[in-house]
Scaffold this motif. Structure first.
Motif, PDB file in Angstrom:
ATOM      1  N   ASP A 240       0.962  -1.151  -0.066  1.00  0.00           N
ATOM      2  CA  ASP A 240       0.163  -0.025   0.021  1.00  0.00           C
ATOM      3  C   ASP A 240       0.949   1.233  -0.018  1.00  0.00           C
ATOM      4  N   VAL A 241       0.562   2.008  -1.103  1.00  0.00           N
ATOM      5  CA  VAL A 241       1.485   3.275  -1.119  1.00  0.00           C
ATOM      6  C   VAL A 241       0.574   4.312  -1.701  1.00  0.00           C
ATOM      7  N   ILE A 242       0.805   5.810  -1.357  1.00  0.00           N
ATOM      8  CA  ILE A 242       0.055   6.781  -1.813  1.00  0.00           C
ATOM      9  C   ILE A 242       0.994   7.803  -2.213  1.00  0.00           C
ATOM     10  N   PRO A 243       0.690   8.787  -3.178  1.00  0.00           N
ATOM     11  CA  PRO A 243       1.001  10.268  -3.275  1.00  0.00           C
ATOM     12  C   PRO A 243       0.780  11.126  -2.164  1.00  0.00           C
ATOM     13  N   ALA A 244       1.766  12.023  -2.029  1.00  0.00           N
ATOM     14  CA  ALA A 244       1.925  13.175  -1.115  1.00  0.00           C
ATOM     15  C   ALA A 244       0.723  14.181  -1.441  1.00  0.00           C
ATOM     16  N   ASP A 245       0.696  14.451  -2.444  1.00  0.00           N
ATOM     17  CA  ASP A 245      -0.381  15.494  -2.893  1.00  0.00           C
ATOM     18  C   ASP A 245      -1.887  14.980  -2.319  1.00  0.00           C
ATOM     19  N   TRP A 246      -2.113  13.787  -2.630  1.00  0.00           N
ATOM     20  CA  TRP A 246      -3.450  13.312  -2.354  1.00  0.00           C
ATOM     21  C   TRP A 246      -3.547  13.348  -1.038  1.00  0.00           C
ATOM     22  N   VAL A 247      -2.624  12.674  -0.206  1.00  0.00           N
ATOM     23  CA  VAL A 247      -2.753  12.789   1.119  1.00  0.00           C
ATOM     24  C   VAL A 247      -2.794  13.921   2.035  1.00  0.00           C
ATOM     25  N   ALA A 248      -2.220  14.929   1.510  1.00  0.00           N
ATOM     26  CA  ALA A 248      -2.039  16.137   2.163  1.00  0.00           C
ATOM     27  C   ALA A 248      -3.562  16.723   1.895  1.00  0.00           C
ATOM     28  N   ASP A 249      -4.060  16.637   0.734  1.00  0.00           N
ATOM     29  CA  ASP A 249      -5.400  17.456   0.536  1.00  0.00           C
ATOM     30  C   ASP A 249      -6.422  16.733   1.189  1.00  0.00           C
ATOM     31  N   ALA A 250      -6.518  15.542   1.449  1.00  0.00           N
ATOM     32  CA  ALA A 250      -7.213  14.487   2.095  1.00  0.00           C
ATOM     33  C   ALA A 250      -7.277  14.847   3.743  1.00  0.00           C
ATOM     34  N   ILE A 251      -5.933  15.209   4.025  1.00  0.00           N
ATOM     35  CA  ILE A 251      -5.962  15.572   5.595  1.00  0.00           C
ATOM     36  C   ILE A 251      -6.785  16.980   5.713  1.00  0.00           C
ATOM     37  N   VAL A 252      -6.622  17.804   4.937  1.00  0.00           N
ATOM     38  CA  VAL A 252      -7.245  18.873   5.071  1.00  0.00           C
ATOM     39  C   VAL A 252      -8.653  19.015   4.816  1.00  0.00           C
ATOM     40  N   ARG A 253      -9.167  17.928   3.818  1.00  0.00           N
ATOM     41  CA  ARG A 253     -10.645  17.790   3.496  1.00  0.00           C
ATOM     42  C   ARG A 253     -11.185  17.183   4.883  1.00  0.00           C
ATOM     43  N   LEU A 254     -10.581  16.364   5.388  1.00  0.00           N
ATOM     44  CA  LEU A 254     -10.860  15.745   6.798  1.00  0.00           C
ATOM     45  C   LEU A 254     -10.962  16.603   8.024  1.00  0.00           C
ATOM     46  N   ALA A 255     -10.127  17.685   8.000  1.00  0.00           N
ATOM     47  CA  ALA A 255     -10.121  18.504   8.794  1.00  0.00           C
ATOM     48  C   ALA A 255     -11.215  19.553   8.777  1.00  0.00           C
ATOM     49  N   LEU A 256     -11.760  19.677   7.673  1.00  0.00           N
ATOM     50  CA  LEU A 256     -12.877  20.603   7.243  1.00  0.00           C
ATOM     51  C   LEU A 256     -14.315  19.904   7.371  1.00  0.00           C
ATOM     52  N   THR A 257     -14.428  18.632   7.567  1.00  0.00           N
ATOM     53  CA  THR A 257     -15.529  17.781   7.764  1.00  0.00           C
ATOM     54  C   THR A 257     -15.784  17.374   9.209  1.00  0.00           C
ATOM     55  N   ASP A 258     -16.948  17.980   9.410  1.00  0.00           N
ATOM     56  CA  ASP A 258     -17.574  17.813  10.910  1.00  0.00           C
ATOM     57  C   ASP A 258     -17.844  16.302  11.195  1.00  0.00           C
ATOM     58  N   ALA A 259     -18.232  15.698  10.254  1.00  0.00           N
ATOM     59  CA  ALA A 259     -18.449  14.091  10.217  1.00  0.00           C
ATOM     60  C   ALA A 259     -17.000  13.407  10.704  1.00  0.00           C
ATOM     61  N   ALA A 260     -16.049  13.838  10.166  1.00  0.00           N
ATOM     62  CA  ALA A 260     -14.790  13.109  10.744  1.00  0.00           C
ATOM     63  C   ALA A 260     -14.355  13.116  12.195  1.00  0.00           C
TER      64      ALA A 260
ATOM     65  N   ILE B 155      -9.112   7.589  10.353  1.00  0.00           N
ATOM     66  CA  ILE B 155      -9.430   7.635   8.854  1.00  0.00           C
ATOM     67  C   ILE B 155      -8.149   7.041   8.114  1.00  0.00           C
ATOM     68  N   HIS B 156      -8.326   5.914   7.720  1.00  0.00           N
ATOM     69  CA  HIS B 156      -7.175   5.318   6.652  1.00  0.00           C
ATOM     70  C   HIS B 156      -7.044   6.264   5.385  1.00  0.00           C
ATOM     71  N   LEU B 157      -5.857   6.564   5.127  1.00  0.00           N
ATOM     72  CA  LEU B 157      -5.524   7.474   3.911  1.00  0.00           C
ATOM     73  C   LEU B 157      -4.786   6.602   3.026  1.00  0.00           C
ATOM     74  N   CYS B 158      -5.254   5.658   2.592  1.00  0.00           N
ATOM     75  CA  CYS B 158      -4.439   4.470   1.921  1.00  0.00           C
ATOM     76  C   CYS B 158      -4.945   4.060   0.560  1.00  0.00           C
ATOM     77  N   ALA B 159      -4.131   3.363  -0.188  1.00  0.00           N
ATOM     78  CA  ALA B 159      -4.559   3.038  -1.455  1.00  0.00           C
ATOM     79  C   ALA B 159      -5.801   1.905  -1.501  1.00  0.00           C
ATOM     80  N   GLY B 160      -5.643   1.015  -0.554  1.00  0.00           N
ATOM     81  CA  GLY B 160      -6.793   0.061   0.039  1.00  0.00           C
ATOM     82  C   GLY B 160      -7.051  -0.754  -1.431  1.00  0.00           C
ATOM     83  N   ASP B 161      -8.089  -0.725  -1.964  1.00  0.00           N
ATOM     84  CA  ASP B 161      -8.335  -1.806  -3.117  1.00  0.00           C
ATOM     85  C   ASP B 161      -7.500  -1.345  -4.263  1.00  0.00           C
ATOM     86  N   GLY B 162      -6.873  -0.312  -4.254  1.00  0.00           N
ATOM     87  CA  GLY B 162      -6.098   0.379  -5.231  1.00  0.00           C
ATOM     88  C   GLY B 162      -4.520  -0.099  -5.151  1.00  0.00           C
TER      89      GLY B 162
END
Lengths: 319, 364
Positions: B220-240, B245-252
């Motif tokens: 399981d590996v990921i690119p930095a831009d996606w994970v950084a943006d995902a962190i910010v989106r989670l930060a701005l999401t009340d439901a989080a 939260i896994h920020l992983c490739a998972g099925d990918g």
């Protein structure tokens, strides 16, 4: 189908313990390191020559197997070259000048044919295969048994070091021995079911490429063994015994793990007591395992060896 | 979430942190305060952010100190009350001792939590790692922690212990667990060399003999831009809030065997490399690999020992296959990480073209 009809070998009279070798400066590692890798002693020539070891092993094979010498149509020799083959170990250094004189045409392979009385055998020699020399000889013998209808072929190797030569190669303790293997077209035992060899010429400059060579050893060995087992129509579970070349027991434990075989199926009794006799190992081990009754008819055997630098080779044999 | 105050970010000079700041500047209008040990280093990063960098203030801070060594009154006066604190600082070197890793990752988290208590209604986003679950294998959910087998290295353990500190607080928190970052984005560009790249370099050099794992082991590996943006989106999401939260490739994710095959295919486009017949590293169980490591320690030359030791804190994970559950990340973010197949080959091409750029910083 060709078979291994008989095997005999000849060790020199001398032995040296790993500790004795270390004390005389013939090892690069400490004795403790080599002992931890599975070595205890090696066979060491002094009065013997490479040729005398080859001749003794071959003579014993012919006498004890009772094979008709006229049925042997091929002699494949894989020992020291002309000029060096006839010198006793203690005189090897001075004998090296013969390599650049007319004496180099005194070929041990043709002399062996004569001395053994193999009047119907033609002669070939194999060289530059390092520890896979005897496998190379068997490979040639198999091909000519099938291709030219030869009934039997005698393959002979002999390896020997001068007395002051270092006895360690890549953490393995090298030893002296001669070994003779009879390849037959029609023999009920030890049928060669499959044979595979890989040569990677990129590694020709072995000294300069040591790190790459060391790195390539395990993955290439694993690949070759897997291919050999598959070519035999077996799965790895079918292999009853792995008959090794006598490199360190530790490296064999790793290789057994890589090919998914339990260590208990490695016949490693000779590593400690004989050392790495270069080309002869696997066949000497096969002989001893058969003689000890460890291998029983029908057992599926895998013989693997590596010629330092470029050669990986294996045989699948049904005992 | 509506950002009413400023946003504090630790680790802003790091691979993820600097991209977190860039994403914050894109997605919010809030002032951003980066808490950094070396403000001068931040300036070189800020220069690449363009005009938006004017919204960023760099403040010298050290997460190993109580209150990060900050004068809180000064901060509040200058920047107003923060409403979001993203903690992405950490020591990501796998070979550290447990004491060293804890001093930054555990004590750092403790200090950041204490700092967060200084502000009313601040939300804390803690950047952890998917490998906080250590040696656990199989399907890994976001509720999972390590099992009895523990961790492969002190980094993993310290990151898990830091998670416990965050969870035991009564702050509004989000714990993000990113996987292993291997490139900047789907272009395959690499700006920080890590253990994955070093292992690939060994393979290219024909010096990778063995690695633990099976053909089927997911990597399981990921690119930095996606994970950084995902962190910010989670930060701005009340439901989080209150979630891990896994920020992983998972099925990918691709299997180890597939990654090695694709790697071989890319490198063998070079005829001279193909002619070397470099062997694909042999995959083994962990026991056999550890025997190999011990043998290298016993008989290997200094160079081989150094290489093997440098990988020893990372490669055992290859023999501990994990399939990270990304259900919640997908639900919250509306997407998943880019599939590894979409950038792996380009990353290899980049590594080749740059010759694993020796000028790049190293991590892990």
């Amino acid at each position: 189908m060709t078979s291994i009809g008989a095997i005999r070998y000849e060790f020199p009279a001398g032995t040296r313990s790993v500790r004795e070798l270390a004390a005389t400066g013939l090892l690069e590692s400490t004795a403790e390191t080599l002992e931890s890798l599975g070595f205890a002693q090696i066979r060491v020539a002094c009065e013997e020559s490479s040729y005398s070891l080859a001749l003794a092993a071959s003579t014993r094979l012919l006498e004890e197997s009772g094979v008709d010498r006229d049925s042997i149509g091929l002699l494949v020799y894989g020992g020291a070259p002309g000029g060096l083959a006839f010198a006793p170990a203690r005189e090897l250094a001075s004998a090296s000048r013969e390599v650049v004189s007319a004496a180099r045409f005194r070929y041990p392979s043709t002399r062996l044919q004569y001395d053994l009385g193999l009047e119907r055998a033609t002669v070939l020699a194999v060289d530059q295969l390092a520890c896979t020399t005897l496998f190379g000889a068997v490979r040639v013998a198999r091909a000519l048994c099938v291709g030219e209808g030869i009934e039997r072929a005698l393959c002979v190797s002999a390896d020997m070091y001068p007395p002051l030569a270092g006895r360690e190669a890549l953490f393995n303790c090298t030893a002296d021995a001669g070994c003779a293997v009879l390849v037959e077209r029609e023999h009920p035992r030890n049928r060669i079911v499959a044979a595979r060899t890989i040569t990677k010429g990129y590694y020709w400059n072995a000294d300069a490429m040591r790190d790459e060579i060391v790195a390539s050893y395990f993955p290439t060995a694993r690949h070759l063994i897997t291919e050999t087992v598959r070519a035999a129509g077996w799965s790895s579970d079918d292999v009853d015994w792995v008959i090794p070349h006598n490199v360190s027991r530790r490296s064999w434990e790793i290789l057994m793990g890589l090919v998914g075989l339990p260590r208990a199926r490695l016949w490693a009794d000779n590593i400690a007591r004989d050392g790495h006799t270069l080309a002869g190992d696997n066949f000497i081990n096969l002989h001893d395992a058969l003689s000890a009754g460890t291998i029983t008819p029908g057992d599926r055997l895998l013989l693997f060896s590596y010629g330092y630098g470029a050669h990986w080779t294996a045989l699948a044999v049904e005992a | 979430m509506t950002i009413t105050g400023s946003i504090l970010v630790t680790g802003a000079t790091g691979l993820i942190g600097r991209r977190v700041v860039a994403s914050l500047l894109r997605r919010t209008d809030a002032p951003v305060v980066v808490l950094v040990r070396d403000p001068a280093r931040w300036q070189s990063i800020a220069a690449r952010l363009g005009a938006a960098a004017s919204r960023v203030t760099a403040v010298r801070a050290d997460i190993t100190l109580r209150a990060l060594g900050l004068d809180l009154r000064t901060i509040s006066r200058a920047l107003g009350t923060p409403s979001l604190l993203i903690h992405s600082a950490g020591d990501i070197v796998f070979s550290r001792s447990l004491a060293e890793s804890r001093s930054v990752n555990v004590e750092g988290a403790r200090n950041v939590v204490e700092l967060a208590y200084s502000f009313p209604d601040v939300r804390l986003v803690h950047v952890s790692t998917a490998f906080a679950v250590g040696r656990r294998t199989g399907f890994v959910t976001e509720r999972d922690g390590p099992d009895a087998a523990g961790w492969v290295n002190a980094y993993e353990q310290s990151k898990y212990e830091a998670e416990l500190i965050v969870r035991s607080s009564d702050l509004d928190y989000v714990i993000a667990r990113p996987s292993t970052v291997v490139c900047d984005d789907v272009s395959g560009t690499v700006t920080q060399v890590n253990a994955v790249h070093r292992a690939l370099r060994l393979y290219h050099a024909g010096l990778a003999s063995m690695m633990p794992g099976t053909e089927e082991s997911p990597v399981d590996v990921i690119p930095a831009d996606w994970v950084a943006d995902a962190i910010v989106r989670l930060a701005l999401t009340d439901a989080a809030i209150g979630r891990t939260i896994h920020l992983c490739a998972g099925d990918g994710a691709l299997s180890l065997g597939t990654l090695l095959d694709r790697t071989y295919a890319v490198w063998s486009r070079d005829t001279s490399w193909r002619r070397r017949h470099v062997a694909r590293p042999a995959l083994s169980d962990l026991r056999t690999y550890e025997l190999f490591e011990r043998s290298v320690d016993l008989v290997g030359d200094a160079w081989l020992k150094r290489i093997t030791r440098s990988l020893s804190h990372f490669v055992p994970q290859l023999a501990l296959p994990k399939h990270f559950d990304t259900t919640h990340a997908r639900a919250l973010l509306g997407d998943g990480a880019p599939p590894v197949s979409s950038y792996w080959d380009r990353m290899l091409e980049w590594l080749l073209a740059s010759n694993w750029s020796a000028s790049l910083p190293e991590a892990a």
